[in-house]
Design a protein around this motif. Structure first.
Motif, short mmCIF file in Angstrom:
data_model
loop_
_atom_site.label_atom_id
_atom_site.label_comp_id
_atom_site.label_asym_id
_atom_site.label_seq_id
_atom_site.Cartn_x
_atom_site.Cartn_y
_atom_site.Cartn_z
N TRP A 1 0.32 -1.23 -0.11
CA TRP A 1 0.13 -0.56 -0.16
C TRP A 1 1.13 1.53 -0.64
O TRP A 1 1.92 1.30 0.17
CB TRP A 1 -0.83 0.04 1.14
N MET B 1 0.52 6.09 -0.68
CA MET B 1 -0.34 7.01 -0.42
C MET B 1 -0.44 7.82 -2.31
O MET B 1 -0.02 7.76 -2.72
CB MET B 1 0.12 8.14 0.66
N ARG C 1 -8.75 2.37 -1.06
CA ARG C 1 -9.28 3.54 0.13
C ARG C 1 -9.54 4.26 0.43
O ARG C 1 -8.61 5.09 0.18
CB ARG C 1 -9.11 2.25 1.07
N CYS C 2 -10.73 5.18 1.12
CA CYS C 2 -10.15 6.20 1.25
C CYS C 2 -8.84 5.94 2.76
O CYS C 2 -9.74 5.31 3.61
CB CYS C 2 -11.85 7.45 1.15
N SER C 3 -8.43 7.37 3.16
CA SER C 3 -7.73 7.42 4.61
C SER C 3 -7.46 8.43 5.57
O SER C 3 -7.25 9.60 4.29
CB SER C 3 -6.47 6.27 3.93
N GLY C 4 -7.79 8.94 6.24
CA GLY C 4 -7.41 9.76 6.68
C GLY C 4 -8.14 11.15 6.56
O GLY C 4 -7.38 12.31 6.93
N CYS D 1 -13.96 10.50 4.43
CA CYS D 1 -13.81 9.06 3.98
C CYS D 1 -15.54 8.32 4.77
O CYS D 1 -15.48 8.39 6.00
CB CYS D 1 -12.82 8.65 4.61
N SER E 1 -13.19 2.85 5.54
CA SER E 1 -12.55 2.99 4.54
C SER E 1 -13.16 2.00 3.86
O SER E 1 -11.99 0.91 3.01
CB SER E 1 -10.88 3.02 5.08
N VAL F 1 -6.10 9.17 -0.27
CA VAL F 1 -5.88 7.82 -0.66
C VAL F 1 -5.18 6.66 -0.14
O VAL F 1 -3.25 7.49 -0.20
CB VAL F 1 -7.07 7.43 -2.03
N MET F 2 -5.25 5.22 0.09
CA MET F 2 -3.96 4.41 0.02
C MET F 2 -4.12 3.87 -1.23
O MET F 2 -5.81 3.67 -1.47
CB MET F 2 -4.16 3.62 1.67
N TYR F 3 -3.48 2.77 -1.60
CA TYR F 3 -3.83 2.61 -3.09
C TYR F 3 -2.49 1.50 -3.21
O TYR F 3 -1.38 1.84 -2.92
CB TYR F 3 -3.60 3.20 -4.55
#
Length: 268
Positions: free
Chosen positions: A42, A44, A98-101, A105, A109, A161-163
Protein backbone atom coordinates in the motif's frame (compact mmCIF):
# COMPACT_ATOMS: atom_id res chain seq x y z
CA UNK A 1 37.04 -39.76 -0.43
CA UNK A 2 40.45 -41.14 0.55
CA UNK A 3 42.99 -40.90 -2.21
CA UNK A 4 41.17 -38.08 -4.03
CA UNK A 5 43.61 -35.48 -5.29
CA UNK A 6 43.23 -31.73 -4.84
CA UNK A 7 42.65 -31.43 -8.58
CA UNK A 8 39.82 -33.99 -8.46
CA UNK A 9 38.26 -32.24 -5.47
CA UNK A 10 38.43 -28.86 -7.25
CA UNK A 11 36.94 -30.38 -10.39
CA UNK A 12 34.11 -31.95 -8.37
CA UNK A 13 33.45 -28.65 -6.58
CA UNK A 14 33.37 -26.73 -9.87
CA UNK A 15 30.99 -29.26 -11.42
CA UNK A 16 28.69 -28.99 -8.40
CA UNK A 17 28.74 -25.19 -8.61
CA UNK A 18 27.94 -25.24 -12.32
CA UNK A 19 25.12 -27.70 -11.72
CA UNK A 20 23.64 -25.49 -8.99
CA UNK A 21 23.94 -22.42 -11.21
CA UNK A 22 22.25 -24.29 -14.04
CA UNK A 23 19.39 -25.30 -11.77
CA UNK A 24 19.05 -21.71 -10.56
CA UNK A 25 18.88 -20.38 -14.12
CA UNK A 26 16.34 -23.05 -15.03
CA UNK A 27 14.23 -22.23 -11.97
CA UNK A 28 14.32 -18.52 -12.85
CA UNK A 29 13.30 -19.29 -16.43
CA UNK A 30 10.41 -21.44 -15.23
CA UNK A 31 9.33 -18.74 -12.78
CA UNK A 32 9.46 -16.12 -15.52
CA UNK A 33 7.50 -18.29 -17.96
CA UNK A 34 4.71 -18.71 -15.42
CA UNK A 35 5.06 -15.38 -13.66
CA UNK A 36 2.00 -14.49 -11.61
CA UNK A 37 1.26 -10.87 -10.78
CA UNK A 38 1.13 -10.22 -7.03
CA UNK A 39 -0.37 -7.24 -5.18
CA UNK A 40 2.08 -4.48 -4.34
CA UNK A 41 2.41 -2.80 -0.91
CA UNK A 42 0.00 0.00 0.00
CA UNK A 43 1.13 3.56 -0.81
CA UNK A 44 -0.28 7.06 -0.35
CA UNK A 45 -1.83 9.25 -3.05
CA UNK A 46 -4.88 11.45 -3.65
CA UNK A 47 -8.07 10.95 -5.62
CA UNK A 48 -10.59 13.22 -7.32
CA UNK A 49 -13.42 12.43 -9.74
CA UNK A 50 -14.62 13.60 -13.13
CA UNK A 51 -17.96 13.48 -14.87
CA UNK A 52 -21.31 12.75 -13.24
CA UNK A 53 -23.16 9.72 -11.89
CA UNK A 54 -23.73 8.37 -15.40
CA UNK A 55 -19.95 8.14 -16.02
CA UNK A 56 -20.58 9.19 -19.62
CA UNK A 57 -17.52 11.45 -19.62
CA UNK A 58 -15.29 8.46 -18.86
CA UNK A 59 -16.18 6.70 -22.11
CA UNK A 60 -13.46 6.61 -24.75
CA UNK A 61 -10.34 7.97 -23.10
CA UNK A 62 -6.63 7.83 -23.79
CA UNK A 63 -6.45 4.03 -23.61
CA UNK A 64 -8.80 3.58 -26.55
CA UNK A 65 -11.26 1.27 -24.80
CA UNK A 66 -14.29 3.03 -26.28
CA UNK A 67 -17.58 2.22 -24.56
CA UNK A 68 -16.47 0.98 -21.16
CA UNK A 69 -19.71 -0.93 -20.64
CA UNK A 70 -19.37 -2.98 -23.83
CA UNK A 71 -15.69 -3.66 -23.18
CA UNK A 72 -16.46 -4.90 -19.66
CA UNK A 73 -14.88 -2.18 -17.53
CA UNK A 74 -18.07 -0.46 -16.42
CA UNK A 75 -17.83 2.50 -14.05
CA UNK A 76 -15.11 1.23 -11.71
CA UNK A 77 -12.43 3.10 -13.64
CA UNK A 78 -9.89 5.86 -13.15
CA UNK A 79 -7.70 8.22 -15.14
CA UNK A 80 -4.06 8.05 -14.01
CA UNK A 81 -1.53 10.83 -13.59
CA UNK A 82 1.30 10.53 -16.10
CA UNK A 83 3.71 8.83 -13.68
CA UNK A 84 1.29 5.89 -13.52
CA UNK A 85 -0.03 6.16 -17.08
CA UNK A 86 3.49 5.60 -18.49
CA UNK A 87 2.69 6.78 -22.03
CA UNK A 88 -0.12 4.28 -22.30
CA UNK A 89 1.71 1.27 -20.88
CA UNK A 90 -0.29 1.72 -17.67
CA UNK A 91 -3.57 1.15 -19.53
CA UNK A 92 -5.53 -1.78 -18.15
CA UNK A 93 -3.66 -1.91 -14.83
CA UNK A 94 -5.82 -2.43 -11.76
CA UNK A 95 -5.67 -0.74 -8.37
CA UNK A 96 -7.35 -1.17 -5.04
CA UNK A 97 -8.14 2.23 -3.53
CA UNK A 98 -9.50 3.23 -0.14
CA UNK A 99 -10.02 6.66 1.36
CA UNK A 100 -7.70 7.38 4.28
CA UNK A 101 -7.48 10.05 6.96
CA UNK A 102 -10.22 12.48 5.87
CA UNK A 103 -13.60 13.29 7.36
CA UNK A 104 -15.14 12.62 3.95
CA UNK A 105 -14.02 8.98 4.04
CA UNK A 106 -16.78 6.46 4.60
CA UNK A 107 -16.69 4.51 7.85
CA UNK A 108 -14.56 1.41 7.60
CA UNK A 109 -12.62 2.76 4.60
CA UNK A 110 -14.25 0.49 2.00
CA UNK A 111 -11.96 -0.74 -0.77
CA UNK A 112 -12.77 -0.45 -4.46
CA UNK A 113 -10.90 -1.99 -7.39
CA UNK A 114 -10.60 0.24 -10.45
CA UNK A 115 -9.10 -0.24 -13.91
CA UNK A 116 -6.93 2.41 -15.57
CA UNK A 117 -8.75 3.53 -18.72
CA UNK A 118 -7.66 7.13 -19.20
CA UNK A 119 -4.95 9.75 -18.65
CA UNK A 120 -5.29 12.58 -16.17
CA UNK A 121 -3.15 15.20 -17.94
CA UNK A 122 -1.04 17.80 -16.15
CA UNK A 123 -2.52 21.25 -15.58
CA UNK A 124 0.53 23.49 -15.51
CA UNK A 125 -1.65 26.58 -15.03
CA UNK A 126 -2.38 25.37 -11.49
CA UNK A 127 0.03 24.55 -8.65
CA UNK A 128 0.43 20.87 -7.91
CA UNK A 129 -1.16 21.23 -4.47
CA UNK A 130 -4.10 23.33 -5.65
CA UNK A 131 -5.74 22.23 -8.87
CA UNK A 132 -2.79 20.69 -10.68
CA UNK A 133 -3.42 17.38 -8.99
CA UNK A 134 -2.04 15.32 -11.89
CA UNK A 135 1.12 17.36 -12.41
CA UNK A 136 4.28 15.19 -12.32
CA UNK A 137 5.62 13.76 -10.13
CA UNK A 138 2.32 13.41 -8.27
CA UNK A 139 0.64 10.01 -8.08
CA UNK A 140 -3.03 10.73 -8.57
CA UNK A 141 -6.28 8.97 -9.44
CA UNK A 142 -9.07 10.88 -11.18
CA UNK A 143 -11.87 8.39 -10.67
CA UNK A 144 -15.27 8.10 -12.29
CA UNK A 145 -17.84 9.70 -10.01
CA UNK A 146 -19.67 6.40 -9.32
CA UNK A 147 -16.35 4.85 -8.24
CA UNK A 148 -15.40 7.82 -6.05
CA UNK A 149 -18.81 7.72 -4.38
CA UNK A 150 -18.06 4.19 -3.15
CA UNK A 151 -15.17 5.37 -0.96
CA UNK A 152 -15.97 8.96 0.07
CA UNK A 153 -18.48 11.80 0.10
CA UNK A 154 -18.20 13.33 -3.38
CA UNK A 155 -18.72 16.85 -1.99
CA UNK A 156 -15.14 16.74 -0.68
CA UNK A 157 -13.79 16.94 -4.24
CA UNK A 158 -10.40 15.48 -3.32
CA UNK A 159 -9.40 13.00 -0.64
CA UNK A 160 -6.19 11.28 0.47
CA UNK A 161 -6.16 7.60 -0.40
CA UNK A 162 -4.18 4.42 0.05
CA UNK A 163 -3.64 2.42 -3.13
CA UNK A 164 -1.92 -0.71 -4.40
CA UNK A 165 -1.63 -2.58 -7.70
CA UNK A 166 -3.57 -5.84 -7.77
CA UNK A 167 -4.24 -8.59 -10.33
CA UNK A 168 -7.06 -7.56 -12.62
CA UNK A 169 -10.31 -9.41 -11.82
CA UNK A 170 -11.21 -10.29 -15.42
CA UNK A 171 -13.08 -13.28 -16.77
CA UNK A 172 -12.25 -15.19 -19.92
CA UNK A 173 -9.42 -14.57 -22.33
CA UNK A 174 -7.71 -11.49 -23.73
CA UNK A 175 -9.86 -9.71 -26.32
CA UNK A 176 -8.81 -8.06 -29.54
CA UNK A 177 -10.96 -5.46 -31.30
CA UNK A 178 -9.66 -5.33 -34.86
CA UNK A 179 -9.61 -2.22 -37.04
CA UNK A 180 -7.65 -1.13 -40.12
CA UNK A 181 -7.66 -2.09 -43.80
CA UNK A 182 -6.08 -4.56 -46.19
CA UNK A 183 -2.56 -3.32 -45.48
CA UNK A 184 -2.81 -2.08 -41.91
CA UNK A 185 -4.01 -3.97 -38.84
CA UNK A 186 -4.90 -2.14 -35.63
CA UNK A 187 -5.74 -4.20 -32.55
CA UNK A 188 -7.26 -2.75 -29.37
CA UNK A 189 -6.39 -5.06 -26.48
CA UNK A 190 -8.87 -5.43 -23.61
CA UNK A 191 -9.76 -7.81 -20.76
CA UNK A 192 -6.11 -8.42 -19.89
CA UNK A 193 -5.56 -10.37 -16.68
CA UNK A 194 -2.61 -10.37 -14.29
CA UNK A 195 -1.01 -6.93 -14.28
CA UNK A 196 -3.51 -5.84 -16.93
CA UNK A 197 -0.88 -4.06 -19.01
CA UNK A 198 0.85 -4.81 -22.32
CA UNK A 199 4.48 -4.06 -23.20
CA UNK A 200 4.78 -5.57 -26.68
CA UNK A 201 2.71 -7.47 -29.21
CA UNK A 202 3.28 -9.58 -32.28
CA UNK A 203 0.81 -10.91 -34.85
CA UNK A 204 1.10 -14.01 -36.99
CA UNK A 205 -1.03 -14.82 -39.98
CA UNK A 206 -1.55 -18.41 -41.07
CA UNK A 207 0.80 -17.66 -43.99
CA UNK A 208 3.38 -15.49 -42.19
CA UNK A 209 5.91 -15.62 -39.39
CA UNK A 210 5.67 -13.44 -36.30
CA UNK A 211 5.37 -9.73 -37.15
CA UNK A 212 6.29 -7.16 -34.50
CA UNK A 213 3.53 -4.64 -33.79
CA UNK A 214 4.13 -1.07 -32.63
CA UNK A 215 2.09 0.84 -30.08
CA UNK A 216 -0.34 3.17 -31.83
CA UNK A 217 -1.77 4.85 -28.72
CA UNK A 218 -2.97 3.64 -25.35
CA UNK A 219 -3.71 -0.06 -25.48
CA UNK A 220 -3.72 -0.36 -29.29
CA UNK A 221 -1.05 -1.98 -31.44
CA UNK A 222 -0.55 -1.88 -35.20
CA UNK A 223 1.15 -3.83 -37.97
CA UNK A 224 1.62 -2.61 -41.53
CA UNK A 225 1.10 -5.95 -43.27
CA UNK A 226 -1.42 -7.60 -45.57
CA UNK A 227 -3.14 -10.13 -43.32
CA UNK A 228 -6.57 -10.43 -44.93
CA UNK A 229 -7.84 -13.94 -45.54
CA UNK A 230 -5.55 -15.42 -42.87
CA UNK A 231 -6.32 -16.64 -39.39
CA UNK A 232 -4.57 -14.47 -36.81
CA UNK A 233 -2.55 -15.39 -33.73
CA UNK A 234 -1.12 -12.90 -31.25
CA UNK A 235 1.85 -12.97 -28.89
CA UNK A 236 1.58 -10.58 -25.95
CA UNK A 237 4.18 -9.51 -23.40
CA UNK A 238 3.10 -8.14 -20.02
CA UNK A 239 4.64 -4.76 -19.17
CA UNK A 240 4.93 -5.54 -15.47
CA UNK A 241 5.89 -9.23 -15.27
CA UNK A 242 7.48 -9.49 -18.76
CA UNK A 243 5.62 -12.77 -19.06
CA UNK A 244 4.73 -13.68 -22.66
CA UNK A 245 1.77 -15.74 -23.81
CA UNK A 246 0.59 -16.84 -27.24
CA UNK A 247 -3.06 -16.62 -28.27
CA UNK A 248 -3.27 -18.99 -31.21
CA UNK A 249 -5.82 -18.63 -34.01
CA UNK A 250 -7.81 -15.98 -32.17
CA UNK A 251 -9.44 -14.62 -35.33
CA UNK A 252 -10.56 -16.93 -38.17
CA UNK A 253 -9.46 -16.41 -41.77
CA UNK A 254 -12.69 -14.51 -42.50
CA UNK A 255 -12.15 -12.00 -39.69
CA UNK A 256 -13.60 -8.51 -40.13
CA UNK A 257 -12.74 -5.06 -38.80
CA UNK A 258 -15.04 -3.76 -36.11
CA UNK A 259 -15.38 -7.17 -34.47
CA UNK A 260 -13.89 -8.36 -31.18
CA UNK A 261 -12.24 -11.77 -30.92
CA UNK A 262 -11.52 -13.48 -27.60
CA UNK A 263 -8.55 -15.73 -26.90
CA UNK A 264 -8.64 -18.79 -24.70
CA UNK A 265 -5.60 -17.64 -22.70
CA UNK A 266 -4.85 -14.80 -20.31
CA UNK A 267 -2.26 -13.61 -17.82
CA UNK A 268 -2.56 -14.58 -14.18
Amino acid sequence: MQGETKEEMASSSSSSLLCNLGLLVLAMAIARAGAVFRPTPWSMAHATFYGDESASETMGGACGYGNLFSTGYGTNTAALSSVLFKDGFGCGSCYQIRCSGASACYRGSPIITVTATNLCPPNWAQPSDNGGWCNPPRVHFDMSKPAFMKIADWHAGIVPVMYRRVPCPVRGGIRFLLQGNGYWLLAFVTNVGGGGDVARMWVKGSNTGWISMSQNWGASYQAFSSLGGQSLSFKIMSYTTRNTIIASDVAPSNWNVGLTYEATVNFR
